[in-house]
Structure formats: C-alpha cells, structure tokens
Design a protein around this motif. Structure first.
Motif, short mmCIF file in Angstrom:
data_model
loop_
_atom_site.label_atom_id
_atom_site.label_comp_id
_atom_site.label_asym_id
_atom_site.label_seq_id
_atom_site.Cartn_x
_atom_site.Cartn_y
_atom_site.Cartn_z
N PHE A 1 -45.03 40.22 -21.95
CA PHE A 1 -45.92 40.59 -23.02
C PHE A 1 -47.21 39.81 -22.96
CE2 PHE A 1 -42.80 43.06 -25.26
CZ PHE A 1 -43.58 43.90 -26.03
N GLY A 2 -47.10 38.52 -22.76
CA GLY A 2 -48.30 37.69 -22.77
C GLY A 2 -49.27 38.01 -21.67
N LEU A 3 -48.76 38.42 -20.52
CA LEU A 3 -49.62 38.72 -19.38
C LEU A 3 -50.02 40.19 -19.33
CD1 LEU A 3 -50.95 37.59 -16.83
CD2 LEU A 3 -48.84 38.09 -15.61
N TYR A 4 -49.08 41.07 -19.58
CA TYR A 4 -49.34 42.50 -19.40
C TYR A 4 -49.95 43.18 -20.63
CZ TYR A 4 -46.80 42.06 -15.10
OH TYR A 4 -46.40 41.68 -13.85
N PHE A 5 -49.69 42.69 -21.79
CA PHE A 5 -50.19 43.33 -23.01
C PHE A 5 -51.72 43.36 -23.05
CE2 PHE A 5 -50.50 44.07 -27.61
CZ PHE A 5 -49.58 45.08 -27.73
N PRO A 6 -52.41 42.25 -22.75
CA PRO A 6 -53.88 42.32 -22.72
C PRO A 6 -54.41 43.21 -21.59
CG PRO A 6 -53.16 40.04 -22.84
CD PRO A 6 -51.95 40.87 -22.59
N THR A 55 -38.48 33.22 -25.33
CA THR A 55 -39.30 34.41 -25.12
C THR A 55 -40.70 34.20 -25.66
OG1 THR A 55 -37.38 35.85 -25.23
CG2 THR A 55 -39.50 36.88 -25.59
N ILE A 56 -40.81 33.62 -26.84
CA ILE A 56 -42.12 33.35 -27.43
C ILE A 56 -42.90 32.34 -26.58
CG2 ILE A 56 -43.30 32.35 -29.43
CD1 ILE A 56 -41.08 33.62 -31.15
N ILE A 57 -42.23 31.31 -26.08
CA ILE A 57 -42.89 30.34 -25.20
C ILE A 57 -43.38 31.05 -23.93
CG2 ILE A 57 -42.51 28.31 -23.75
CD1 ILE A 57 -40.61 27.29 -25.96
N GLY A 58 -42.57 31.93 -23.37
CA GLY A 58 -42.98 32.69 -22.20
C GLY A 58 -44.17 33.60 -22.48
N ILE A 59 -44.22 34.17 -23.66
CA ILE A 59 -45.35 35.02 -24.05
C ILE A 59 -46.63 34.19 -24.10
CG2 ILE A 59 -46.33 36.27 -26.02
CD1 ILE A 59 -43.42 37.24 -26.56
N VAL A 60 -46.56 33.02 -24.69
CA VAL A 60 -47.74 32.15 -24.79
C VAL A 60 -48.19 31.70 -23.40
CG1 VAL A 60 -48.57 29.93 -25.67
CG2 VAL A 60 -47.20 31.41 -27.13
N TYR A 63 -49.88 34.59 -21.69
CA TYR A 63 -51.21 34.83 -22.25
C TYR A 63 -52.22 33.84 -21.68
CZ TYR A 63 -54.96 35.60 -25.60
OH TYR A 63 -56.17 35.87 -26.17
N PHE A 64 -51.84 32.57 -21.57
CA PHE A 64 -52.75 31.58 -21.01
C PHE A 64 -53.02 31.84 -19.53
CE2 PHE A 64 -51.53 28.83 -24.73
CZ PHE A 64 -52.78 28.90 -25.33
N ILE A 65 -52.02 32.31 -18.80
CA ILE A 65 -52.24 32.69 -17.41
C ILE A 65 -53.24 33.84 -17.34
CG2 ILE A 65 -51.14 33.77 -15.39
CD1 ILE A 65 -48.64 32.10 -16.06
N TYR A 66 -53.12 34.80 -18.24
CA TYR A 66 -54.07 35.91 -18.29
C TYR A 66 -55.49 35.40 -18.55
CZ TYR A 66 -56.74 39.77 -20.20
OH TYR A 66 -57.73 40.67 -20.46
N CYS A 69 -56.84 33.65 -15.41
CA CYS A 69 -57.17 34.64 -14.37
C CYS A 69 -58.41 35.43 -14.73
CB CYS A 69 -55.99 35.57 -14.13
SG CYS A 69 -54.59 34.79 -13.34
N GLU A 70 -58.56 35.78 -15.99
CA GLU A 70 -59.74 36.53 -16.43
C GLU A 70 -61.01 35.72 -16.20
OE1 GLU A 70 -60.76 39.21 -20.28
OE2 GLU A 70 -60.23 37.13 -20.69
N LYS A 71 -60.98 34.42 -16.50
CA LYS A 71 -62.15 33.57 -16.29
C LYS A 71 -62.46 33.42 -14.80
CE LYS A 71 -61.85 30.99 -20.56
NZ LYS A 71 -61.76 29.71 -21.22
N ILE A 72 -61.43 33.29 -13.98
CA ILE A 72 -61.64 33.17 -12.53
C ILE A 72 -62.26 34.45 -11.98
CG2 ILE A 72 -60.45 33.00 -10.31
CD1 ILE A 72 -58.47 31.07 -11.69
#
Length: 86
Positions: A1-6, A55-60, A63-66, A69-72
C-alpha cells in the motif's frame, strides 16, 4: 500500500490517508479470516494485533521508499534536461 498506492493514484496523497486505507484493508483481511474460521468450524489461523501493527509499519516504510524514489527520479529528470535543453 505504501509504495503502490501513490503510484496507482497520480494525485498527491497524504501519508495519513495511505495509513487509513492500509489499516482498513488489513482489518478487512482479519475479519475475512475470522469468518472463514467460523464457517469451517475450526481455527486454522489465529488473529494477532501484531500483524496489523507490522502491516502499518510496512506501509509507512513503503511510502518513504516511494518519496525517496520520486525525489531521485525528479533529480535525474532535471539533470537530463540540463544536459539536453531541447
């Protein structure tokens, strides 16, 4: 969710919204598992709050990985535009 949702939804989504959706999805899965336990008549899977927390920790983390990656990617696009101005 954290990576794919955005990625799936192109608009900017706040982390709180992603956590809410991920939490709801995780709780939904736990409810389905509980209902399957009731239907089958035996407990083939236990329900732990630890799984929801992880699961919530994994989502967070996702999201930070996203965000990273977006900034890079944006930085690389700027460098390419600087090299080739046309």
């Amino acid at each position: 969710f954290g990576l794919y949702f955005p990625i799936l939804f192109s608009e900017k989504i706040k982390i709180i919204s992603i956590i809410k959706y991920g939490f709801s999805f995780s709780i939904g899965i736990k409810i389905i598992q509980y209902l399957i336990n009731l239907i089958l008549g035996f407990n083939y899977r236990s329900i732990n709050i630890d799984e929801v927390i992880l699961t919530i920790i994994g989502i967070v983390i996702g999201y930070f990985i996203y965000i990273i990656c977006e900034k890079i990617i944006k930085k690389m696009e700027m460098e390419i535009q600087y090299i080739r101005p046309f």
